[in-house]
Design an enzyme around this catalytic site. Structure first.
Site, PDB file in Angstrom:
ATOM      1  N   GLN A 168       6.510  -3.454   6.419  1.00  0.00           N
ATOM      2  CA  GLN A 168       6.838  -2.319   7.285  1.00  0.00           C
ATOM      3  C   GLN A 168       5.925  -2.282   8.506  1.00  0.00           C
ATOM      4  O   GLN A 168       6.365  -1.951   9.618  1.00  0.00           O
ATOM      5  CB  GLN A 168       6.731  -1.030   6.478  1.00  0.00           C
ATOM      6  CG  GLN A 168       7.715  -0.951   5.323  1.00  0.00           C
ATOM      7  CD  GLN A 168       7.285   0.021   4.244  1.00  0.00           C
ATOM      8  OE1 GLN A 168       6.366   0.818   4.422  1.00  0.00           O
ATOM      9  NE2 GLN A 168       7.929  -0.063   3.085  1.00  0.00           N
ATOM     10  N   CYS A 171       5.625  -5.726   1.387  1.00  0.00           N
ATOM     11  CA  CYS A 171       5.913  -4.303   1.169  1.00  0.00           C
ATOM     12  C   CYS A 171       5.412  -3.442   2.334  1.00  0.00           C
ATOM     13  O   CYS A 171       5.983  -3.481   3.408  1.00  0.00           O
ATOM     14  CB  CYS A 171       5.352  -3.850  -0.182  1.00  0.00           C
ATOM     15  SG  CYS A 171       6.137  -2.325  -0.790  1.00  0.00           S
ATOM     16  N   GLU A 186       4.041 -11.193  -5.963  1.00  0.00           N
ATOM     17  CA  GLU A 186       2.798 -11.244  -6.740  1.00  0.00           C
ATOM     18  C   GLU A 186       2.873 -10.467  -8.043  1.00  0.00           C
ATOM     19  O   GLU A 186       1.865 -10.329  -8.742  1.00  0.00           O
ATOM     20  CB  GLU A 186       1.634 -10.713  -5.892  1.00  0.00           C
ATOM     21  CG  GLU A 186       1.473  -9.202  -5.869  1.00  0.00           C
ATOM     22  CD  GLU A 186       2.483  -8.439  -5.032  1.00  0.00           C
ATOM     23  OE1 GLU A 186       2.304  -7.226  -4.858  1.00  0.00           O
ATOM     24  OE2 GLU A 186       3.465  -9.050  -4.573  1.00  0.00           O
ATOM     25  N   HIS A 190       7.858  -7.782  -4.217  1.00  0.00           N
ATOM     26  CA  HIS A 190       6.540  -8.211  -4.692  1.00  0.00           C
ATOM     27  C   HIS A 190       6.567  -9.566  -5.401  1.00  0.00           C
ATOM     28  O   HIS A 190       6.728  -9.648  -6.619  1.00  0.00           O
ATOM     29  CB  HIS A 190       5.970  -7.148  -5.637  1.00  0.00           C
ATOM     30  CG  HIS A 190       5.661  -5.860  -4.947  1.00  0.00           C
ATOM     31  ND1 HIS A 190       4.488  -5.667  -4.250  1.00  0.00           N
ATOM     32  CD2 HIS A 190       6.387  -4.731  -4.799  1.00  0.00           C
ATOM     33  CE1 HIS A 190       4.495  -4.454  -3.717  1.00  0.00           C
ATOM     34  NE2 HIS A 190       5.644  -3.875  -4.034  1.00  0.00           N
ATOM     35  N   GLY A 232       9.168   3.253  -1.050  1.00  0.00           N
ATOM     36  CA  GLY A 232       9.962   4.432  -0.735  1.00  0.00           C
ATOM     37  C   GLY A 232      10.376   4.479   0.719  1.00  0.00           C
ATOM     38  O   GLY A 232      11.119   5.372   1.123  1.00  0.00           O
ATOM     39  N   PHE A 233       9.870   3.520   1.530  1.00  0.00           N
ATOM     40  CA  PHE A 233      10.216   3.419   2.947  1.00  0.00           C
ATOM     41  C   PHE A 233      10.772   2.022   3.209  1.00  0.00           C
ATOM     42  O   PHE A 233      10.556   1.099   2.429  1.00  0.00           O
ATOM     43  CB  PHE A 233       8.987   3.658   3.823  1.00  0.00           C
ATOM     44  CG  PHE A 233       8.455   5.068   3.760  1.00  0.00           C
ATOM     45  CD1 PHE A 233       8.817   6.011   4.708  1.00  0.00           C
ATOM     46  CD2 PHE A 233       7.570   5.443   2.752  1.00  0.00           C
ATOM     47  CE1 PHE A 233       8.322   7.306   4.641  1.00  0.00           C
ATOM     48  CE2 PHE A 233       7.076   6.729   2.680  1.00  0.00           C
ATOM     49  CZ  PHE A 233       7.459   7.676   3.628  1.00  0.00           C
ATOM     50  N   GLY A 236       0.820  -1.205   0.000  1.00  0.00           N
ATOM     51  CA  GLY A 236       0.000   0.000   0.000  1.00  0.00           C
ATOM     52  C   GLY A 236       0.855   1.257   0.000  1.00  0.00           C
ATOM     53  O   GLY A 236       2.084   1.184   0.135  1.00  0.00           O
TER      54      GLY A 236
END
Length: 381
Positions: free
Chosen positions: A260, A256, A356, A354, A300-301, A228
């Site tokens: 986090q 992803c 998927e 990812h 990006g994190f 997300g």
């Protein structure tokens, strides 16, 4: 050939690029990021993780296979804007049902073409991802720059509620039903429940604000936390939910943003990368097998693990947490960023990339098998 309307792109540090309108005519703002994938532009555009981001495609020729009704990863295009160098005049593919620019225009996505995307990408690599504006209605760079600098930043952005499903829905298993998974939709892509369905998993996709009671009411054998957009430091609700799942020892897999979230639930911090990982050719080391996988990324994190020096993870380090020992399972070989976590004392693991990825590569697809094995092990425990 009809001449295109002029357009400008202005970064928050004042760097300006001139080009032509591509897609919808108008003005848009977001975080400028670049994607290095040579294929899969339709999957990129419809990935909810790109919400509020202006995507720069490093591949110079975009749109050559048109668009179709099968490759979308969600119900709409999510990118805030689109930057390409050389758009295809004609989309040519037997599966195509339309052209890319027409699709962008129909969904109101403001883009710009004719830009030196190599120079723009090098600028972002050197100075980091930053806010950007694209306009085909105002040719004054100074005025656009002022609006760019007043646009919201990605740090501190809580975006899951803006992309999640409004109502729960179910994706049934293919063939014999084996397991039930409750998937928290933080920006899920359609290929996640498809990959689970292929392994006999029925997936209940739930809104991002769901409670532990909502998850348990599905009769789930396991829980999945989806990818997300946004800053994971703002996702206190999903973090609290992950802690509930860990405390009940329910098998958990996160991808992803979900990785986090689990990192935070285990007590780790997160931080913003300089320009992120976005593309389909990132080398990741699976520390359990020693194999290097070519993987698809869009983040990006990242998770900050204790004891890491200058981004280098200590080999075989076991980190003590409230939920037992945790190891870094995967690392990016480009920059040593943490790309996966594995809990040793509770049934949970994550990856930052990812498996998927519908457009490929598919090196990491086996991780869904690993999830199924984790669920099976929980049943037999």
């Amino acid at each position: 050939m009809t001449k295109r309307r002029p357009a400008i792109l202005v970064l928050e540090d004042g760097r300006t690029f001139h080009g032509e309108a591509y897609g919808s005519v108008g003005e848009t703002f977001g975080e400028a990021v670049f994607n290095t994938g040579m294929t899969g532009y339709q999957e990129t555009l419809t990935d909810p993780s790109y919400h509020r981001q202006v995507v720069v495609q490093t591949a110079p020729h975009i749109g050559n296979t048109g668009v179709n009704g099968e490759d979308d990863e969600s119900g709409r295009i999510w990118v805030a804007g689109y930057v390409v160098r050389d758009p295809a005049r004609i989309g040519s593919n037997w599966r195509a049902t339309g052209g890319l620019e027409d699709r962008l225009a129909a969904e109101g996505v403001v883009g710009i073409s004719g830009v030196d995307t190599r120079a723009l990408t090098r600028h972002l690599r050197e100075r980091g991802a930053m806010r950007v504006g694209i306009s085909s209605v105002d040719d004054d760079p100074a005025a656009l720059l002022d609006r760019v600098r007043r646009a919201p930043q990605m740090v501190g952005a809580d975006l899951s509620a803006e992309v999640t499903t409004a109502e729960p829905y179910v994706v049934s298993a293919q063939g014999e039903h084996r397991f039930t998974v409750a998937a928290l939709d933080l920006g899920i892509k359609r290929n996640v429940p498809r990959r689970l369905a292929a392994r006999g998993v029925t997936t209940h996709v739930l809104p991002a604000g769901s409670s532990i009671e909502d998850l348990l009411a599905t009769g789930a054998d396991a829980v999945f936390f989806s990818p997300g957009p946004g800053d994971p430091a703002t996702a206190d609700g999903p973090v609290a939910l992950a802690r509930e799942v860990l405390g009940r020892r329910i098998p958990l897999f996160g991808i992803c943003f979900g990785s986090q979230i689990l990192g935070r639930a285990l007590g780790f911090g997160t931080y913003k990368l300089g320009y992120g990982h976005r593309g389909i050719n990132q080398p990741v080391l699976d520390r359990a097998t020693g194999k290097v996988e070519v993987t698809s990324h869009n983040h990006g994190f990242a998770v900050q693990v204790p004891g890491a020096q200058a981004g280098v993870v200590v080999p075989d380090q076991v980190i003590d947490t409230e939920f037992g020992g945790v190891q870094v399972s995967h690392v990016c070989l480009n920059d040593n960023v943490v790309e996966g976590l594995r809990a040793k004392d509770v049934p949970a693991f994550t990856v930052q990339y990812h498996p998927e990825a519908a457009a490929g590569p598919h090196d990491a697809d086996y991780l869904f098998d690993r999830f199924a094995e984790l669920i099976e092990g929980g049943r037999n425990a």
